[in-house]
Design a protein around this motif. Sequence first.
Motif, short mmCIF file in Angstrom:
data_model
loop_
_atom_site.label_atom_id
_atom_site.label_comp_id
_atom_site.label_asym_id
_atom_site.label_seq_id
_atom_site.Cartn_x
_atom_site.Cartn_y
_atom_site.Cartn_z
N LEU A 356 -0.65 11.63 0.67
CA LEU A 356 -0.87 10.51 -0.24
C LEU A 356 -0.24 10.77 -1.59
O LEU A 356 0.39 9.89 -2.18
N THR A 357 -0.38 11.99 -2.10
CA THR A 357 0.17 12.29 -3.43
C THR A 357 1.68 12.21 -3.42
O THR A 357 2.30 11.79 -4.41
N ALA A 358 2.31 12.61 -2.31
CA ALA A 358 3.78 12.56 -2.24
C ALA A 358 4.29 11.13 -2.12
O ALA A 358 5.35 10.80 -2.65
N GLY A 362 5.84 5.63 -4.52
CA GLY A 362 6.62 4.55 -3.92
C GLY A 362 5.78 3.47 -3.29
O GLY A 362 6.30 2.63 -2.55
N LEU A 363 4.47 3.44 -3.55
CA LEU A 363 3.58 2.47 -2.92
C LEU A 363 3.13 1.40 -3.89
O LEU A 363 3.00 1.63 -5.08
N ASP A 364 2.89 0.21 -3.35
CA ASP A 364 2.34 -0.90 -4.12
C ASP A 364 0.85 -1.10 -3.86
O ASP A 364 0.12 -1.58 -4.72
N ARG A 365 0.42 -0.77 -2.63
CA ARG A 365 -0.98 -0.95 -2.25
C ARG A 365 -1.45 0.27 -1.47
O ARG A 365 -0.65 0.97 -0.83
N LEU A 366 -2.75 0.49 -1.51
CA LEU A 366 -3.38 1.54 -0.71
C LEU A 366 -4.49 0.87 0.08
O LEU A 366 -5.57 0.60 -0.43
N VAL A 367 -4.19 0.55 1.35
CA VAL A 367 -5.11 -0.19 2.20
C VAL A 367 -5.78 0.78 3.16
O VAL A 367 -5.12 1.41 3.98
N VAL A 368 -7.10 0.90 3.05
CA VAL A 368 -7.86 1.86 3.84
C VAL A 368 -8.51 1.14 5.01
O VAL A 368 -9.39 0.29 4.81
N PRO A 369 -8.11 1.44 6.26
CA PRO A 369 -8.72 0.76 7.40
C PRO A 369 -10.04 1.41 7.81
O PRO A 369 -10.28 2.59 7.56
N GLY A 370 -10.91 0.61 8.43
CA GLY A 370 -12.12 1.16 9.01
C GLY A 370 -13.39 0.72 8.32
O GLY A 370 -13.52 0.85 7.09
N GLY A 380 -13.24 6.72 -2.96
CA GLY A 380 -13.76 6.18 -4.20
C GLY A 380 -13.52 4.70 -4.31
O GLY A 380 -13.07 4.04 -3.38
N THR A 381 -13.76 4.17 -5.49
CA THR A 381 -13.61 2.73 -5.70
C THR A 381 -12.64 2.40 -6.83
O THR A 381 -12.41 1.22 -7.11
N ALA A 382 -12.07 3.40 -7.46
CA ALA A 382 -11.18 3.16 -8.60
C ALA A 382 -9.94 4.05 -8.47
O ALA A 382 -9.94 5.04 -7.74
N PRO A 383 -8.86 3.70 -9.16
CA PRO A 383 -7.68 4.56 -9.15
C PRO A 383 -8.03 5.96 -9.64
O PRO A 383 -8.82 6.14 -10.57
N SER A 384 -7.43 6.96 -9.02
CA SER A 384 -7.69 8.35 -9.39
C SER A 384 -6.51 9.20 -9.00
O SER A 384 -5.55 8.73 -8.37
N ALA A 385 -6.57 10.48 -9.37
CA ALA A 385 -5.51 11.40 -8.98
C ALA A 385 -5.44 11.52 -7.47
O ALA A 385 -4.36 11.65 -6.87
N LEU A 390 -3.56 4.57 -7.42
CA LEU A 390 -3.74 3.25 -6.82
C LEU A 390 -5.23 2.99 -6.55
O LEU A 390 -5.98 3.92 -6.27
N ARG A 391 -5.62 1.74 -6.61
CA ARG A 391 -7.00 1.38 -6.29
C ARG A 391 -7.15 1.25 -4.78
O ARG A 391 -6.43 0.47 -4.15
N PRO A 392 -8.07 1.97 -4.16
CA PRO A 392 -8.26 1.84 -2.72
C PRO A 392 -8.78 0.45 -2.36
O PRO A 392 -9.70 -0.05 -2.99
N GLU A 393 -8.17 -0.15 -1.36
CA GLU A 393 -8.61 -1.46 -0.87
C GLU A 393 -9.22 -1.25 0.52
O GLU A 393 -8.51 -0.93 1.47
#
Length: 485
Positions: A356-358, A362-370, A380-385, A390-393
């Motif tokens: 993820l860090t690498a 180059g990402l616009d969204r971070l979509v977490v399935p499940g 988490g619920t907010a952007p972080s290192a 990116l904010r997890p969706e």
Amino acid sequence: MTSRGDGARPAGRSPRQPARTARAAKWGKVAAVVLSALLLPGAVSAVNTVGRFQDLYTVRAGAAALPPSDRPAAHDPAKPTVALLLGGSGTNVADLLGPFEVLESSGAVNAYLVAAGPGTAPLTGGLDVLPDLTFDGLDRLLAGHGDRLDAVVVPAVQQPDPAESARLVSWLRRQSAAGAVTVSVCNGARLLAGTGLLDGRPATSHWWRMSGLRADFPRVGWVTGHRYVDDGGVITTAGVLSGIDGALRIVERLAGQDAARLAAQRVRWRHYSPGTAAPLHASRLEPPDVVVALNASYQTKPSRIGVPLVEGVGELELASVFISYTEESMIGRTVAVGDGPVRSRHGLTFVPRASLTAAAGGLDRLVVPGLDAARRHVLGTAPSAATGGLRPEYLHAREGFPFDAVVLDVARTYDVRTARWTAKTLEYPVRDVRLSGSAWPWGATLVPAGLALLGAAAALSAAAPARRVLWSRRRRAGADSCTRQ
């Protein structure tokens, strides 16, 4: 004898000929401008569309170096066994994982992903899965338990090279001859038809593929209007999510309707039709379907979507993300991210393409399935290192069939028409799903319009010097005529 000076026309010249010539020249100019207007958006469309499709199935480097799966160690010889085929060049993720989760959710069968050779196999949109067994490994497993293969599921696979194609065809024919029911999903019917096993039988496939299949395999009795066609030793299903119904039919035949009903409940498939194939609306291309061409060709910035692989994620939850944003709607590119291989809900091994860090830059969204990942807020619920800023969706925040959440997100985040096209190509009924969002991808629509205007302006600009030269010649010709008179 009449002279030219008394008004006689030269022999062979019609009085209408100059007018016709002028009209032809006028329409020729119009055609040239129209052609130029179409040429620029057409060229951009061709380049972008080819690039978008080439990204869907990419074989990872070093795939063969990964260790094999250990799922077959739990083989239960008291249960029927079903193999799901993996293609070395790529396999449709929903055609494969949808039936797999249904079969496993029934608790009544052994289900294994099998491939001609070892190493990870690419699925739609940048997801890699490790096969459970090779063909030879499956033979050894079944022979060791005095067992046999009961059914084979054939999803849509990317065109294999000649050597692999010959091996797949030979293997499918051998399993059919040994008594296994062969089941195609969507365009997996093309591979199955190539074996000759569908000749003289009724069969179905995705509505989009039907004309090509009829032309290439005229000995098959291609039909539409049902989610699957059961012809005894062969079952064929319609498009993509019709594979859910095909898998439920396998469970019915091998373990009974109670097991199939339980599987449908567990995967939250509300369209189960016990004992018979549900009717299917006959789809065809319609004017609003141009939306997919606009998305594939003219998005100024397709979404780059990172999909974290989380331990215990459902197979259908994964499939819903990797196919819907890419192959079906053409609105983005997905990539599996994580720190190492993970096990899905029913024990499949998935391997990320990057950490993820690498990948985050180059990402616009971070979509977490499940659903489980959403409940636990694993990132988490907010952007972080840890999320690369990116904010997890959390896509599957509510219980339900996993594709509902994706279609709703496509409508809300992109537009409703694209969401409806996505459901249409998935052959997924969404009449009971309330979609809201922008009605149309206006940004993608303005791009070809602007390119067309630019092309037309360029054509008119290029033609201006020629028009000035022609006008000058006509003026000189007119002056010479007056002088002679």
